[in-house]
Design an enzyme around this catalytic site. Sequence first.
Site, PDB file in Angstrom:
ATOM      1  N   SER A 142       0.833  -1.196   0.000  1.00  0.00           N
ATOM      2  CA  SER A 142       0.000   0.000   0.000  1.00  0.00           C
ATOM      3  C   SER A 142       0.877   1.258   0.000  1.00  0.00           C
ATOM      4  CB  SER A 142      -0.946  -0.049   1.205  1.00  0.00           C
ATOM      5  OG  SER A 142      -1.990   0.876   1.088  1.00  0.00           O
TER       6      SER A 142
ATOM      7  N   ASP B  41     -10.289  -4.243  -4.715  1.00  0.00           N
ATOM      8  CA  ASP B  41      -9.428  -3.215  -4.140  1.00  0.00           C
ATOM      9  C   ASP B  41      -9.519  -1.971  -5.013  1.00  0.00           C
ATOM     10  OD1 ASP B  41      -7.443  -1.705  -2.925  1.00  0.00           O
ATOM     11  OD2 ASP B  41      -5.781  -2.967  -3.617  1.00  0.00           O
TER      12      ASP B  41
ATOM     13  N   HIS C 292      -8.051  -5.240  -0.248  1.00  0.00           N
ATOM     14  CA  HIS C 292      -6.930  -4.463   0.274  1.00  0.00           C
ATOM     15  C   HIS C 292      -6.702  -4.799   1.752  1.00  0.00           C
ATOM     16  CE1 HIS C 292      -4.176  -1.045  -0.345  1.00  0.00           C
ATOM     17  NE2 HIS C 292      -4.336  -0.862   0.935  1.00  0.00           N
TER      18      HIS C 292
END
Length: 298
Positions: free
Chosen positions: A115, A268, A298
């Site tokens: 991320s 996601d 995610h």
Amino acid sequence: LPAFRDPKLFTKDQHFNEVPVRIYLPRLPSASKRRAVIFIHGGCGMFGSIRSHERICQYIARKSDSVVVSVGYRLAPEHKYPGQNLDCLTATVHFLQTAENYGVDSDRIIICGDSAGATYSTSVCQELINRTDIPKIRAQVMIYPFVQALNFNLPSYQKNALIPLLSRKRLVHFILKYLNKDSALEAALLAGSHVPESINLKYGKWINPDLIPDKFKQGYKSPLSTSCVAQVYEEVKEIFETTFSPLLAEDSVICRLPDTCIITCEHDVLRDDGLLYKKRLEDNNVKVTWYHIEESFH
């Protein structure tokens, strides 16, 4: 999770030029110098820590027989952007300079992040392309990366707008929080009112739903065009910097990036960020390995 010391690893807490790091070293001796992984955790730049990602770093070190360096960069909003990028860059440079002290082959060091950690990882790679005084990073691993803040209406943003843990609105909320901006700007960013026409024209060749494979665009609807609000642009213009949106780096930078592994997830909002960065790299002849996990988020 409670603290857990892996009996197969030595663990050392140190500071690299004031940046805290935790180093995981396999206990068994090695006949040759080991590989190393610089790991940068995710969490929107505001959450997460060395501690929160300890298990995954231990797993990587144990399974790959590598030295793993986990970077504990300062968190926003208490520490302002781009302090997080600078901490990751500082720790990476220090380790590249001293890797042999840890029994590491300096030509076999990769950088990895999830991320926001993936954002910092590729930002570091971009910053280091002109450095000739330190070893080159061998490869970068980007786990569901965030790489652009221009278009929050790509197919994956529409499809997964309400999927936890990172909904479309929550992502934009976190961006504003990260930059210490007024959360009232959220609607303007979601609509695209923060992007001047000149920037849309310049970067539309890289950030465009037409570049997303058709199989990922089922149900996609082109959003209504919106005009830029100059006040909003001025308020959030940091997001057009390559340290924030590394997809906006010029081809002269992208083409010199190391071999890359990109991992995307179907459910996601950031899926298309990964797909667009993959295409950018491939168009610039960077070797890319891509893993797409369909039943994941995610």
